[in-house]
Write a protein that holds these residues in place. Structure first.
Motif, short mmCIF file in Angstrom:
data_model
loop_
_atom_site.label_atom_id
_atom_site.label_comp_id
_atom_site.label_asym_id
_atom_site.label_seq_id
_atom_site.Cartn_x
_atom_site.Cartn_y
_atom_site.Cartn_z
N HIS A 134 1.22 -1.25 0.11
CA HIS A 134 -0.15 0.33 0.06
C HIS A 134 0.83 1.54 0.18
CE1 HIS A 134 -3.06 -2.59 0.76
NE2 HIS A 134 -2.81 -3.44 1.73
N PRO A 135 0.35 2.42 0.09
CA PRO A 135 0.80 3.53 -0.21
C PRO A 135 0.98 4.11 1.00
CG PRO A 135 -0.97 3.77 -1.98
CD PRO A 135 -0.56 2.85 -1.27
N VAL A 136 2.31 4.89 1.16
CA VAL A 136 3.11 4.68 2.54
C VAL A 136 2.08 5.44 3.42
CG1 VAL A 136 4.97 5.67 3.61
CG2 VAL A 136 5.97 4.61 1.64
N LEU A 137 1.36 5.03 4.94
CA LEU A 137 1.22 6.12 5.57
C LEU A 137 1.94 7.01 6.16
CD1 LEU A 137 -0.59 2.94 8.02
CD2 LEU A 137 -1.68 5.10 5.90
N GLY A 138 2.05 8.89 5.53
CA GLY A 138 2.85 9.43 6.23
C GLY A 138 2.41 10.05 6.96
N MET A 139 2.91 11.56 7.50
CA MET A 139 2.95 12.39 8.14
C MET A 139 2.87 13.23 7.47
SD MET A 139 5.02 13.26 11.30
CE MET A 139 4.69 13.13 12.81
N GLU A 140 0.67 14.61 8.40
CA GLU A 140 0.51 15.55 7.67
C GLU A 140 1.54 16.39 8.22
OE1 GLU A 140 -3.68 17.28 8.90
OE2 GLU A 140 -3.67 15.29 9.22
N ASP A 141 1.94 16.48 8.66
CA ASP A 141 3.85 17.77 9.17
C ASP A 141 4.65 16.37 9.94
OD1 ASP A 141 5.28 19.47 9.52
OD2 ASP A 141 3.63 20.01 11.19
N PRO A 142 5.62 16.65 8.16
CA PRO A 142 6.86 15.66 8.81
C PRO A 142 7.60 16.43 8.77
CG PRO A 142 6.35 16.02 6.53
CD PRO A 142 5.53 16.63 7.10
N TRP A 143 7.78 17.26 10.19
CA TRP A 143 8.77 18.09 11.01
C TRP A 143 8.61 17.70 12.18
CZ3 TRP A 143 12.47 18.75 7.05
CH2 TRP A 143 12.20 19.18 6.17
N ARG A 144 9.69 17.94 12.88
CA ARG A 144 9.57 18.14 14.51
C ARG A 144 8.91 17.12 14.91
NH1 ARG A 144 12.19 22.22 16.16
NH2 ARG A 144 12.77 23.58 14.97
N TYR A 145 9.15 15.63 14.64
CA TYR A 145 8.15 14.83 15.44
C TYR A 145 9.10 13.97 16.15
CZ TYR A 145 11.65 12.16 12.11
OH TYR A 145 12.52 11.93 11.52
N ARG A 146 10.59 14.18 16.59
CA ARG A 146 11.22 13.40 17.22
C ARG A 146 10.87 13.94 18.72
NH1 ARG A 146 15.43 9.53 15.77
NH2 ARG A 146 16.20 10.03 18.47
N ASN A 147 10.70 13.64 19.72
CA ASN A 147 10.62 13.21 21.01
C ASN A 147 11.32 13.04 22.46
OD1 ASN A 147 10.97 10.45 21.20
ND2 ASN A 147 8.92 10.11 21.97
N LYS A 148 12.71 12.65 21.46
CA LYS A 148 14.18 12.81 22.37
C LYS A 148 15.62 13.09 21.49
CE LYS A 148 16.60 8.39 22.73
NZ LYS A 148 16.69 7.26 22.98
N VAL A 149 15.98 13.99 22.28
CA VAL A 149 17.02 14.17 21.60
C VAL A 149 19.06 14.06 22.44
CG1 VAL A 149 17.25 16.77 22.74
CG2 VAL A 149 18.53 16.44 20.74
N GLN A 150 19.80 13.58 21.79
CA GLN A 150 21.04 13.66 22.48
C GLN A 150 21.87 14.72 22.27
OE1 GLN A 150 20.50 8.98 24.32
NE2 GLN A 150 20.78 8.85 22.25
N ILE A 151 22.47 15.06 22.86
CA ILE A 151 23.94 16.30 21.76
C ILE A 151 24.73 16.21 22.32
CG2 ILE A 151 22.74 18.40 22.57
CD1 ILE A 151 22.31 19.11 19.69
N PRO A 152 25.64 16.23 21.75
CA PRO A 152 27.31 16.38 22.49
C PRO A 152 27.26 17.72 23.02
CG PRO A 152 27.43 15.56 20.67
CD PRO A 152 25.58 15.86 20.13
N VAL A 153 28.23 17.93 23.82
CA VAL A 153 28.67 19.43 24.64
C VAL A 153 29.85 19.50 24.29
CG1 VAL A 153 29.04 20.72 26.46
CG2 VAL A 153 26.92 19.32 26.51
N GLY A 154 30.44 21.31 23.77
CA GLY A 154 31.67 20.49 23.81
C GLY A 154 32.22 22.30 23.84
N GLU A 155 33.44 22.88 23.23
CA GLU A 155 33.37 24.28 24.20
C GLU A 155 33.90 24.92 22.39
OE1 GLU A 155 34.71 23.83 28.18
OE2 GLU A 155 35.98 25.20 27.64
N ARG A 156 33.81 25.92 22.01
CA ARG A 156 34.86 27.54 21.56
C ARG A 156 34.91 28.53 22.07
NH1 ARG A 156 31.82 25.12 16.34
NH2 ARG A 156 33.04 23.28 16.75
N ASP A 157 36.39 28.37 21.51
CA ASP A 157 36.16 30.55 22.47
C ASP A 157 35.81 30.62 23.40
OD1 ASP A 157 37.40 30.82 19.59
OD2 ASP A 157 35.49 31.72 18.91
N GLY A 158 36.36 29.08 24.31
CA GLY A 158 35.75 29.34 25.40
C GLY A 158 33.97 29.31 25.62
N GLU A 159 32.99 29.12 25.48
CA GLU A 159 32.43 29.37 25.71
C GLU A 159 31.65 27.62 24.92
OE1 GLU A 159 28.80 31.55 23.29
OE2 GLU A 159 30.13 32.81 23.90
N LEU A 160 30.33 26.84 26.45
CA LEU A 160 29.65 26.15 25.61
C LEU A 160 28.68 25.63 24.79
CD1 LEU A 160 28.44 24.33 29.42
CD2 LEU A 160 30.80 24.23 28.29
#
Ligand code: SAH
Length: 459
Positions: A121-147
């Protein structure tokens, strides 16, 4: 396939027309029958391409300049689309993404399962296919003394410059990453420095229940101590009342794995809650939970429809994880047995069954391919079996056990069309018939596709 020498050379610049797409969404064009794969090119386009790799039967190219632009090409809304590589399909219209994914499943059915006539069958898509993820894991670093926070550049451990949002991520999570980073920066908390293995803050994880609006924040540090912990925690929960849980995880190892083994709650609850349909889930920092619950609901509704339960059935849910599918099935079955290899997931499954006052489930820790034959030997004869294996598909012993158990119906939930098709072939040869396949788009803008197959015992 080209039998002789490839008709192109490395570093050569050529003009190429594109007819097709690979699984990963790269354009496919041919030079005298020799296929070249070119990321970011679309079917119908003609472009100047630099040949970057030449294998015996196929090669790779780099898109230089598009001469004829496809009407399906769109401007990727992400500022760091190509650097990041987390999404692969933002340059094509959503309707083309869905068409491409349907074709991918169809091709697997034809070429691998040799099932020409099974409806995909045709794929069941999202009406609004953006901003759907409920979890983010993001690395932290430093540049010019700032996080700074940001994903790593493709195939590197360098944080992408100037990444302040992720367009497939829940907006609340994007904002909370920024908020926590700024607070930590102001308090003088240092970022983990991977190269020299020093510093403190490694990752920020944020998960928000989209139905409940509850947010959990997890701070992952190299050090046992989180400096200025009290100030940080107080400021977060006093300013943002939707934050219900703040958790600290310690990971001292020099590793790519994000979490260490010590987790403690700094403030608030151990869990946040979220709902999929009528089922409520308690989600702790380390729990697996689907990242796109509305589409998960559609996937499971399809699985439930294919299971065609009437209330009297005994059901097995193999590879059950935290019991998401099992709990859905249990509402319409006599009894559901779940099996899963990860012990913590089974603990969550049991907890979630209790939370929802569901009493007709039993969950077991173990390898599905070992537990199923054992169940067979015990005389268990389920009416319906649901499987939802990882990308590598079902183990052969498990497929054999299913064929021996002879359930009327099998529902196969898959995140990889190729292994789905391979396993369907085995089931077909074992006396089953694939009735229909429904793909569901759980991960818009990326190359991933999920599908559910309805399989019945041949009369
Ligand atoms: N159905 C669940 C999870 C599916 S993901 C949900 O929708 O949430 C696949 C699951 O299979 C994972 O939880 C993984 O831990 C489990 N798994 C992997 N290999 C396994 C095996 N050999 N036996 C049992 N479970 C396994």
């Amino acid at each position: 396939m080209a039998k002789q020498k490839p008709p192109v050379k490395k570093n050569q610049t050529i003009e190429l027309s594109f007819q097709d797409l690979t699984h990963e969404g790269a354009g496919v064009g041919k030079v005298e029958g020799y296929p070249l794969f070119v990321p970011y090119a679309l079917p119908g386009e003609t472009a100047k391409v630099k040949v970057v790799k030449v294998n015996k039967n196929f090669g790779f190219g780099k898109l230089l300049d598009i001469k004829e632009v496809s009407p399906e090409r769109v401007e990727p809304p992400c500022d760091v689309y190509v650097q990041c590589g987390g999404c692969q399909l933002q340059h094509m219209s959503y309707s083309l993404q869905l068409k491409m994914k349907q074709n991918q499943v169809k091709n697997a059915m034809r070429k691998i399962a040799h099932l020409e006539d099974v409806p995909v069958h045709p794929v069941l898509g999202m009406e609004d296919p953006w901003r759907y993820r409920n979890k983010v894991q993001i690395p932290v670093g430093e540049r010019d003394g700032e996080l700074i926070t940001g994903f790593y550049q493709k195939r590197s451990h360098k944080i992408i410059e100037g990444m302040d949002r992720c367009v497939i991520q829940d907006e609340v999570n994007d904002r909370m990453v920024e908020v926590v980073r700024r607070m930590a920066d102001r308090l003088g908390i240092s970022a983990y420095d991977e190269e020299h293995d020093k510093g403190v803050l490694r990752h920020i994880m944020v998960r928000t229940g989209q139905e409940t609006g509850e947010t959990m924040i997890v701070l992952i540090t190299r050090t046992e101590e989180l400096p200025h912990q009290e100030e940080l925690v107080k400021e977060i929960h006093e300013t943002y009342p939707h934050v219900k849980s703040i958790v600290h995880n310690v990971n001292k190892k020099k590793t790519n794995v994000i979490f260490g083994k010590d987790t403690k709650v700094l403030w608030g609850n151990e869990y946040i809650y979220d709902n999929i349909g009528d089922i409520k889930f308690a989600i702790s920092a380390r729990s697996f939970y689907q990242v796109n619950p509305p589409q998960t609901k559609r996937l499971y509704d399809t699985a439930l429809e294919y299971a065609a339960l009437t209330g009297g059935e005994t059901v097995v849910d193999a590879y059950c994880g935290i019991g998401t599918i099992s709990l859905f099935l249990a509402q319409q079955a006599k009894k559901v047995y779940g099996v899963e290899i990860v012990q913590e997931a089974i603990a969550d499954a049991k907890k979630n069954a209790k939370l929802n006052h569901i009493e007709n489930t039993e969950f077991y820790v173990g390898e599905a391919e070992k537990v199923m034959p054992w169940w067979t030997a015990q005389g268990l004869r389920p009416d319906v079996i649901v499987v939802d294996p990882p990308r590598k598909g079902c183990d052969e012993d498990l497929l054999e056990a299913m064929i021996t158990m002879k359930p009327e119906r099998i529902v196969y939930v898959s995140c990889n069309p190729s292994t789905l098709a391979r396993d369907l072939r085995i089931l077909e040869d074992g006396g089953y018939e694939t009735k229909q396949v429904q793909p569901v788009d759980m991960f818009p803008q990326t190359g991933h596709i999920e599908a559910v197959a309805e399989i019945r015992l041949k009369k």
